[in-house]
Design an enzyme around this catalytic site. Structure first.
Site, PDB file in Angstrom:
ATOM      1  N   ARG A  91     -29.449  20.482  23.372  1.00  0.00           N
ATOM      2  CA  ARG A  91     -30.601  19.581  23.433  1.00  0.00           C
ATOM      3  C   ARG A  91     -30.195  18.333  22.651  1.00  0.00           C
ATOM      4  O   ARG A  91     -29.101  17.832  22.843  1.00  0.00           O
ATOM      5  CB  ARG A  91     -31.877  20.269  22.923  1.00  0.00           C
ATOM      6  CG  ARG A  91     -33.140  19.678  23.576  1.00  0.00           C
ATOM      7  CD  ARG A  91     -34.422  20.348  23.141  1.00  0.00           C
ATOM      8  NE  ARG A  91     -34.793  19.996  21.783  1.00  0.00           N
ATOM      9  CZ  ARG A  91     -35.914  20.410  21.186  1.00  0.00           C
ATOM     10  NH1 ARG A  91     -36.747  21.198  21.823  1.00  0.00           N
ATOM     11  NH2 ARG A  91     -36.195  20.047  19.958  1.00  0.00           N
ATOM     12  N   LYS A 101     -47.406  20.675  16.342  1.00  0.00           N
ATOM     13  CA  LYS A 101     -47.436  20.162  17.721  1.00  0.00           C
ATOM     14  C   LYS A 101     -48.105  21.113  18.705  1.00  0.00           C
ATOM     15  O   LYS A 101     -48.785  20.672  19.609  1.00  0.00           O
ATOM     16  CB  LYS A 101     -46.027  19.798  18.191  1.00  0.00           C
ATOM     17  CG  LYS A 101     -45.104  20.968  18.388  1.00  0.00           C
ATOM     18  CD  LYS A 101     -43.797  20.530  19.022  1.00  0.00           C
ATOM     19  CE  LYS A 101     -43.277  21.627  19.908  1.00  0.00           C
ATOM     20  NZ  LYS A 101     -41.954  21.357  20.439  1.00  0.00           N
TER      21      LYS A 101
HETATM   22  C1  LIG Z   1     -36.851  19.640  16.542  1.00  0.00           C
HETATM   23  C2  LIG Z   1     -37.745  20.820  16.350  1.00  0.00           C
HETATM   24  N1  LIG Z   1     -37.683  21.488  15.187  1.00  0.00           N
HETATM   25  C3  LIG Z   1     -38.468  22.557  14.956  1.00  0.00           C
HETATM   26  C4  LIG Z   1     -39.387  22.979  15.880  1.00  0.00           C
HETATM   27  C5  LIG Z   1     -40.258  24.174  15.553  1.00  0.00           C
HETATM   28  O1  LIG Z   1     -39.756  25.294  16.175  1.00  0.00           O
HETATM   29  P1  LIG Z   1     -40.515  26.712  16.067  1.00  0.00           P
HETATM   30  O2  LIG Z   1     -41.876  26.501  16.628  1.00  0.00           O
HETATM   31  O3  LIG Z   1     -39.678  27.618  16.874  1.00  0.00           O
HETATM   32  O4  LIG Z   1     -40.560  27.090  14.623  1.00  0.00           O
HETATM   33  C6  LIG Z   1     -39.472  22.325  17.105  1.00  0.00           C
HETATM   34  C7  LIG Z   1     -40.425  22.746  18.143  1.00  0.00           C
HETATM   35  O5  LIG Z   1     -41.591  22.778  17.940  1.00  0.00           O
HETATM   36  C8  LIG Z   1     -38.638  21.193  17.334  1.00  0.00           C
HETATM   37  O6  LIG Z   1     -38.704  20.520  18.486  1.00  0.00           O
END
Ligand SMILES: Cc1ncc(COP(=O)(O)O)c(C=O)c1O
Length: 357
Positions: A130, A35
Site C-alpha cells: 500500500r 475513522k
Molecule cells: C495508516 C493506518 N494506520 C493504522 C490504521 C488502523 O488500523 P487498525 O484498525 O487495524 O488498528 C489504519 C486503518 O484504519 C491505517 O490506514
C-alpha cells in the site's frame, strides 16, 4: 427508527484502556483511530479518557469536525494527503503520514506561508504494497526530507496487513528499526517515532517481541470491534459487542434454498452460490449492502444464518432458531470492521450512544 447502531461508550473505553495500557507498559504511544466511526466525537472522547496519546483519522473532514466539536488533542492524519487538502492539513493536523516528495514540498511551501512547522511521519513500504517508499529507497529520500524547510520529520512508519495481508512480524518491524539506525549513522538525525503498528501488530506487544525502538501504534479495529482480522483472532480481554447493530424483520416466508430459473448474476454482478437444503424458513431484514457487508454480520442468535444481501434487503435463514421470530422483531448483530465501516457511513443507519457518563 431501524436499522440502528448502539454504541456502548463504557465498552469502548474498556477496549481502549486494554490495548493502550498494554502498549504504554512497553513504552509504545497510541494513536486512537476514529475513522471507522466517521470521527464521532464521543468515540474520540472515550479514547482520550482512556489515555490515548493522539487521535488519528484518515479523513480530514473528520478531523475538522472533531476539532470544531471541541476535541483538543493532537491529531494525526492517517491517509497520505492529497495536494488539494494540504491547506487544511496545515490548519488542522498536527502530524501527517506522508510518502511523496512532491506532497512534502507543497506542504513545506504552505507551512512556510502560514509560518508553521509541520510534523510528518515518512511512510515506508515493507512489502504490503500500500502506501510508502519502497524500503530499499527510503534512506536516500529521508536524506532529502530532513533539509526541507518548515517540515519536521519526527518519525518513520509503515502499514502492514491491509492491502497484501503481510503480517507485522518482529522481522518486518526490525526493518524499520534498522532504517532508524541508518538515518542516525548517515545523517546524524534522530527520529522520535517508529510508527509500526496497527491492530495486526498487537501480538508483538503482548508477546514482548517489539523490535528495538518501535514506539508508536495506530489502533482502530482492536478498540472498536475487539478483533484482529489480519491474525484472525479476538483481542484478549476486549469486548466484541461495543457496537451492536439492530435490524428489523420485514418478511418471513418458507422458500426453497436454491433459486428457480436460469441463473445470471446478482444485483452487484456477482455469482451467488446456493446449497440445496430443501425448503427453509427465511427472513428479510430492512438493511442491505448500502449499510453493511453481509459477510460481516455476526448474529447474537447463533442459530441464524446470514445468506446474502442486495442494496436494501438482507436475507437470513432462521429455520434452526429456537425463537419464533415475527414480522417487526428486531435482531441484533455484532459487526466485522468492514461492516461497521459501512454502517457508520450510511446515513440510513441511526446511531445511538449508551453508557456515556
Ligand atoms: C495508516 C493506518 N494506520 C493504522 C490504521 C488502523 O488500523 P487498525 O484498525 O487495524 O488498528 C489504519 C486503518 O484504519 C491505517 O490506514
Amino acid at each position: 427508527m431501524y436499522p440502528k447502531l448502539i454504541v456502548d461508550i463504557e465498552k469502548i473505553k474498556s477496549n481502549a484502556k486494554n490495548v493502550i495500557e498494554k502498549c504504554h507498559s512497553k513504552n509504545v504511544e497510541v494513536a486512537g483511530v476514529t475513522k471507522v466511526m466517521c470521527g464521532m466525537k464521543e468515540i474520540a472522547e472515550a479514547m482520550i479518557e482512556s489515555n490515548c496519546d493522539m487521535i488519528a483519522d484518515a479523513r480530514i473532514q473528520n478531523i475538522i469536525k472533531m476539532n470544531k466539536e471541541g476535541i483538543n488533542h493532537p491529531f494525526l492524519l492517517l491517509r497520505i494527503p492529497m495536494i488539494s487538502e494540504l491547506k487544511k492539513v496545515v490548519e488542522y493536523v498536527d502530524i501527517t503520514l506522508i510518502s511523496e516528495m512532491q506532497t512534502i514540498e507543497k506542504l513545506s511551501e504552505i507551512a512556510k506561508e502560514k509560518q508553521k512547522e509541520q510534523k510528518i511521519i515518512f511512510m515506508i513500504d515493507l512489502g504490503d504494497l500500500r502506501e510508502g517508499e519502497w524500503y530499499t529507497e527510503a534512506l536516500d529520500k529521508i536524506g532529502e526530507i530532513i533539509n526541507i524547510e518548515n517540515i519536521n520529520l519526527i518519525g518513520i512508519g509503515s502499514n502492514l496487513g491491509c492491502f497484501g495481508g503481510v503480517l507485522p512480524t518482529k522481522e518486518k518491524m526490525q526493518m524499520l528499526s534498522d532504517i532508524k539506525k541508518q538515518i542516525k549513522e548517515k545523517y546524524d538525525y534522530d527520529i522520535k517515532y517508529l510508527s509500526g503498528g496497527s491492530t495486526a501488530a498487537l501480538p508483538l506487544v503482548e508477546n514482548n517481541e517489539l523490535s528495538e525502538g518501535l514506539n508508536h501504534y495506530r489502533l482502530g479495529e482492536s478498540i472498536m470491534c475487539g478483533t484482529d482480522v489480519t491474525n484472525n483472532r479476538i483481542v484478549p480481554g476486549a469486548y466484541q459487542d461495543a457496537v451492536v447493530l439492530e435490524a428489523e424483520i420485514i418478511e418471513i416466508k418458507e422458500k426453497p434454498s436454491i433459486p428457480e430459473g436460469k441463473i445470471g448474476l446478482d444485483a452487484f454482478g456477482r455469482k451467488p452460490h446456493f446449497e440445496d437444503k430443501g425448503w427453509r424458513k427465511k427472513c428479510i431484514l430492512a438493511i442491505g449492502e448500502q449499510d453493511i457487508n453481509p459477510g460481516g454480520l455476526i448474529p447474537f442468535d447463533e442459530k441464524i444464518q446470514v445468506l446474502h444481501a442486495s442494496s436494501d434487503h438482507t436475507i437470513i435463514d432462521i429455520t434452526d432458531c429456537d425463537i419464533n421470530y415475527k414480522i417487526g422483531d428486531i435482531l441484533k448483530f455484532k459487526l466485522s470492521y468492514s461492516s461497521l465501516l459501512k454502517s457508520t457511513t450510511s446515513e440510513y443507519v441511526e446511531k445511538e450512544i449508551i453508557n456515556k457518563k
